[in-house]
Design a protein around this motif. Structure first.
Motif, PDB file in Angstrom:
ATOM      1  N   TYR A  72      -6.036   5.209  -0.913  1.00 26.73           N
ATOM      2  CA  TYR A  72      -5.443   4.919   0.056  1.00 26.73           C
ATOM      3  C   TYR A  72      -5.851   6.348   0.931  1.00 26.73           C
ATOM      4  O   TYR A  72      -5.289   6.238   2.388  1.00 26.73           O
ATOM      5  CB  TYR A  72      -3.862   4.603  -0.242  1.00 26.73           C
TER       6      TYR A  72
ATOM      7  N   PHE B 197       0.888  -0.770  -0.243  1.00 29.98           N
ATOM      8  CA  PHE B 197       0.244  -0.148  -0.606  1.00 29.98           C
ATOM      9  C   PHE B 197       0.735   1.272   0.151  1.00 29.98           C
ATOM     10  O   PHE B 197       0.474   2.708  -0.538  1.00 29.98           O
ATOM     11  CB  PHE B 197      -1.184  -0.546   1.406  1.00 29.98           C
TER      12      PHE B 197
ATOM     13  N   TRP C  23       1.426   5.821   4.958  1.00 33.61           N
ATOM     14  CA  TRP C  23      -0.694   5.563   5.049  1.00 33.61           C
ATOM     15  C   TRP C  23      -0.708   4.231   6.057  1.00 33.61           C
ATOM     16  O   TRP C  23      -0.837   4.138   5.744  1.00 33.61           O
ATOM     17  CB  TRP C  23      -1.725   5.046   3.405  1.00 33.61           C
TER      18      TRP C  23
ATOM     19  N   ALA D 252      -7.475  -2.021   2.084  1.00 29.82           N
ATOM     20  CA  ALA D 252      -6.404  -1.905   1.250  1.00 29.82           C
ATOM     21  C   ALA D 252      -6.161  -2.766   0.513  1.00 29.82           C
ATOM     22  O   ALA D 252      -5.927  -3.330  -0.543  1.00 29.82           O
ATOM     23  CB  ALA D 252      -4.958  -1.421   1.671  1.00 29.82           C
TER      24      ALA D 252
END
Ligand SMILES: [Zn+2]
Length: 251
Positions: free
Chosen positions: A118, A52, A77, A90
């Motif tokens: 995201y 991610f 993130w 995610a």
């Protein structure tokens, strides 16, 4: 040697110390790259190459996997990772993106969509709303936007006082004037149709502010998941994990 932004979609371990990453890039679509020595304690690439994360990479072209030589983290993130439902969502979105994008092909629309999703998860937006918004946007990016305004059979604008069906195989909503198609189809409530239209018409901030009864959200979730399964021609594997996580999250 080349430079690109990339979002890490998935990874697997290779040999003693290496890791192979599946990356989504704006201009080169999906590609696999190797981070050599990344699992050694003193690796320069180290913890940066996590799923991610959005990274700035320098890569060297090679025969099987391109080799990552430099990494800078654009967005980690971290808040997204603190909540299990956001994390599971995610993974689900990463899997959809991985299925949707070709290797070595322009993929900016899907890249931008995933990046925004995201960011929204990281900001704490309800994961279900982000997932539906992403599913709708992904189908759109692939040129298969769900039809929620008109009947897919006769092209008539649907009126609020009639009954509708949801037919993923034909691309969306169908009116009652036609015999039911043999493909998968279900009745669609007016409230669910309105919510689908909201996903079509409104930006995600406006959708996030809507107060909705849980059964309507569940109906739209089911409808869009079936639509996406049809677009990508199979069920996402990560959905089982996501649903398990959600079953244990208090509403
Ligand atoms: Zn019709």
């Amino acid at each position: 040697m080349y430079h690109t932004e990339a979002i890490v979609l998935s990874r697997f371990e290779l040999g003693e110390a290496d890791r192979v990453l599946t990356l989504l890039t704006p201009r080169d679509g999906k590609l696999k790259a190797i981070a050599k020595g990344v699992r050694k304690p003193r690796s320069r690439l180290g913890g940066a190459v996590e799923p991610f994360a959005e990274l700035e990479l320098v890569l060297v072209r090679a025969r099987t996997f391109d080799v990552i030589t430099q990494v800078a983290v654009g967005h980690a993130w971290l808040s997204l990772r603190e909540r299990l439902e956001s994390t599971a969502t995610a993974w689900y979105l990463a899997e959809l993106a991985e299925r949707a994008v070709e290797e070595r092909a322009y993929a900016y629309p899907v890249y931008a969509l995933l990046r925004r999703a995201y960011q929204l998860l990281d900001d704490g937006m309800a994961p279900g709303r982000v997932a539906r918004w992403f599913e709708f946007g992904l189908a759109d990016a692939l040129g298969m936007r769900p039809e929620v305004e008109r009947c897919v059979e006769c092209d008539r604008v649907l009126e609020v006082d009639e009954e509708f069906r949801w037919v993923p195989l034909l691309g969306g909503t169908m009116c009652q004037r036609h015999p039911p198609p043999p493909s998968e189809q279900t009745p669609l409530s007016l409230d669910a149709l309105k919510l689908l239209r909201a996903y079509r018409r409104l930006d995600i901030e406006a959708i996030a502010g809507l107060r909705l009864p849980a059964p309507v959200e569940a109906e739209v979730e089911s409808a869009l998941r079936r639509f996406i399964r049809n677009v990508l021609e199979r069920e996402a594997r990560s959905l089982a994990f996501l649903d398990e996580v959600r079953a244990h999250v208090p509403a």
